[in-house]
Write a protein that holds these residues in place. Structure first.
Motif: not given
Length: 675
Positions: A577, A612-613, A617-619
């Motif tokens: 990531s 935010q990623r 780690g969210e898309e």
């Protein structure tokens, strides 16, 4: 810039050859270091001072490319060592006849100096000072008599004073002025940009262009400030050249976009004319001046494509106002704030000196390693391996990844230096008949070692260790020595020191480089957010230069994380990531600079999605952002489309890498179905 970043493995044979290739200034500084080493050995041989090999090795820490820093740094180190030796003499009065108290004093002073090494501006030379203190107190144990002990402390001081004197003398005569270095560096940037723009750059020149893009302008601006101190630049020259430094940053960014994006490519005639102008400006900078009143007359075939027109406008403005400083009021208004990740200026100690336990732990771990090695060779009565004590101070660094990377390079360098030194003792030393021939041998060995040490950080520490092992083997006294036992013992000591540091730094309070990476990533996102809102060119260029340099540092940190043991290293998903986030930042650099001040909301949305990623780690879909007020500007829309396309390509590469890793794991865990 659209590929995953940070996947840096140990250099292979072909890459090592590339890293050893010459670059501007490398030969000059390497020759100066070799000459200073030879002069240091000449003085130590004439006066019979002990530990001449360490004196020669100290030279590697005293030299910088420019004349001013190469004189100030040795003087500052000598003042510091003189102060420390004075403190040691106070301790000597109390513990000269008490071995236990002497060892306790050695550990206490080592801890204090190493703490300051980690938490203050003493960082560049703190480990050397701690090593000198340890050597001085060790001399008390060898000569527990007042006069002899004083002589031992004097030798500890001379161990640094002799190379300092030689360095000042040589650098006064041969080192280039900072003004000249700044001009040469600006000229090199212009030539590389010209060849990249017109498509004539070789592979080596393209790599050099990328390196210039990533190094920022901090070093050039530092040289310009030093040129004012030295008196080689007037205030007007300083202002003009500082503006030239900012202009080259804009030229490099625009050129990179024009060369990497088909939609931003300039017509051949237009690119050739711009490249010719850049070459002419580079010649003026090489000659010691700088171009003014630059006029860029372009052919009528200039492109009307939105991206190409935007690139052309930016390039033309940077060239025509290349060395025209902004008015003082505007410059003061647009001066950027310091980067968030940078330490506060003006203080000797770092902001977290008293709150971050890693500073204390680093000092404790390094001191424990050094004292273990000291007690080991004392109890074994094997003084020949005393280099294990010195090695502990030289290889320990703040994080486990950095320590192991440097330790790996140092072990490789130690073996190379020891083999080279031993071969010279066997085959060359018997043919030497004078100290002059020994000096010539030292010069050659120092030159070869310095060539490696002054190169890329990926191999530099190997060069330092080659020099250390080579000097310890070859410099055995005031005349050529032939003692193979001495060379063997010193090499064994270096290896023992490396092993002890490895065991302690990977098992006791291991510090992953992951926290540094996350902090730096967030600071870099914040920096690009400020760039996206910067309306004036001066602020935008200054912030962009810093951001480009931060990217290079982050890429290197991500590249060394694989050195960490499995129990210290973050999970593969975390590493993937962060590589993706860094790749996306690199992909957005050029477009964000060119859209600065015109695509605030749209640029913010993409940077927030990236941040935010990093956090969870969210898309996050950046296209759900509010519409940009300037969306009607086709040029801005085209640049934002480039960012989205590059992000999409990076996402595909990241998913492909995940699938490949999953398949590899499946093959490894697949049960054996055979009867």
């Amino acid at each position: 810039m659209a590929s995953l970043a940070g996947d840096v493995s140990a250099p292979g044979p072909r890459e090592i050859v590339k890293l050893l290739a010459p670059f501007p200034g490398r030969t000059a500084i390497v020759t100066r270091i070799a000459l200073i080493c030879a002069l240091t050995v000449l003085v130590t041989s004439a006066y019979g001072t002990p530990e001449a090999a360490i004196s020669a090795y100290v030279v590697f820490f005293l030299n910088k490319p420019d004349r001013v820093t190469s004189i100030i740094l040795p003087i500052a180190l000598l003042v510091l060592v003189t102060t420390i030796v004075g403190i040691v003499m106070i301790f000597a009065i109390l513990c000269i006849n008490e071995p236990a108290l002497r060892i306790a004093s050695m550990a206490l002073l080592s801890f204090g100096l190493l703490f300051m090494t980690s938490a203050s501006k003493l960082k560049p030379v703190g480990a050397i000072v701690a090593m000198v203190v340890g050597f001085g107190l060790d001399e008390l144990g060898l000569a527990p008599v007042g006069e002899a002990a004083t002589r031992g402390l004097l030798y500890a001081w001379l161990m640094v004073a002799i190379p300092v004197g030689a360095a000042i003398l040589v650098n006064l005569v041969f080192a280039p002025s900072p003004r000249r270095l700044a001009g040469k560096s600006l000229a090199r940037r212009m030539r590389l940009a010209a060849r990249r723009l017109n498509g004539t750059a070789t592979d080596a020149e393209r790599a050099a262009f990328e390196a210039c893009l990533r190094e920022g302008d901090h070093e050039i601006n530092t040289w310009l400030k030093l040129s004012k101190v030295e008196g080689t630049s007037t205030q007007d020259d300083f202002a003009a050249l500082r503006q030239a430094s900012a202009s080259t940053t804009a030229i490099l960014i625009a050129t990179d976009l024009a060369a990497s994006e088909p939609g931003a490519r300039l017509p051949d005639a237009c690119a050739a004319k711009l490249a010719q102008t850049m070459e002419q400006m580079a010649a003026m900078l090489d000659a010691g001046g700088y171009p003014v009143d630059v006029a860029v007359d372009l052919p009528e075939t200039a492109s009307n494509a939105p991206l190409a027109a935007l690139v052309l406008t930016d390039l033309r403005a940077a060239l025509e106002h290349f060395a025209e400083p902004a008015p003082e009021a505007e410059a003061a208004k647009s001066a950027p704030a310091p980067a968030e990740h940078a330490p506060a200026r003006g203080g000797f100690f770092d902001e977290d000196a008293l709150t971050n336990p890693d500073h204390v732990r680093y000092a404790l771990k390094t001191t424990a390693a050094a004292m273990f090695c000291y007690l080991l060779y004392q109890q074994l009565d094997w003084s020949g391996i005393h280099t294990c004590f010195i090695t502990c101070y030289m290889v320990s660094l703040g994080t486990t990844a950095e320590t192991i990377e440097k330790l790996t390079l140092r072990i490789a360098g130690c073996l190379i230096g020891a083999v080279l030194g031993t071969a010279i003792i066997v085959f060359v030393m018997p043919t030497l008949a004078s100290a002059t021939e020994l000096l010539a041998l030292v010069f050659v060995g120092a030159w070869l070692s310095a060539w490696v040490a002054m190169g890329s950080p990926r191999i530099a520490y190997a060069g330092m260790q080659i020099a250390f092992a080579f000097f310890l083997c070859v410099i055995q006294g005031p005349a050529p020595g032939f003692d193979l036992t001495l060379a063997r013992d010193r090499a064994i000591g270096i290896l023992i020191g490396n092993v002890v540091v490895y065991l302690i730094f990977t098992r006791v309070w291991p510090v992953s480089i992951a926290s540094q990476i996350d902090t730096a990533l967030k600071a870099l996102v914040a920096q690009w957010t400020r760039i996206a809102h910067a309306a004036d060119a001066a602020t935008r260029r200054a912030l962009a230069a810093g951001a480009l340099a931060q990217y290079g540092e982050l890429r290197q940190n991500l590249g060394v994380i694989h050195y960490e043991p499995s129990w210290v290293r973050p999970a593969p998903a975390w590493i993937a990531s962060r590589r993706r986030a860094l790749a996306e930042l690199g992909a957005a650099e050029g477009p964000l600079v060119l859209t600065a001040g015109r695509a605030g909301a749209a640029a913010d949305a993409r940077l927030r999605a990236l941040a935010q990623r990093i956090d969870d780690g969210e898309e996050v879909n950046a296209r759900t952002a509010p519409a940009n007020d300037n969306a009607a500007d086709s040029r801005v829309s085209a640049l934002l489309d480039i960012i989205d396309a590059r992000f999409g390509q990076i996402a595909l590469e990241a998913r492909a890498a995940e699938i490949s890793e999953d398949l590899s794991a499946l093959k490894e865990t697949r049960p054996d179905a055979r009867p």
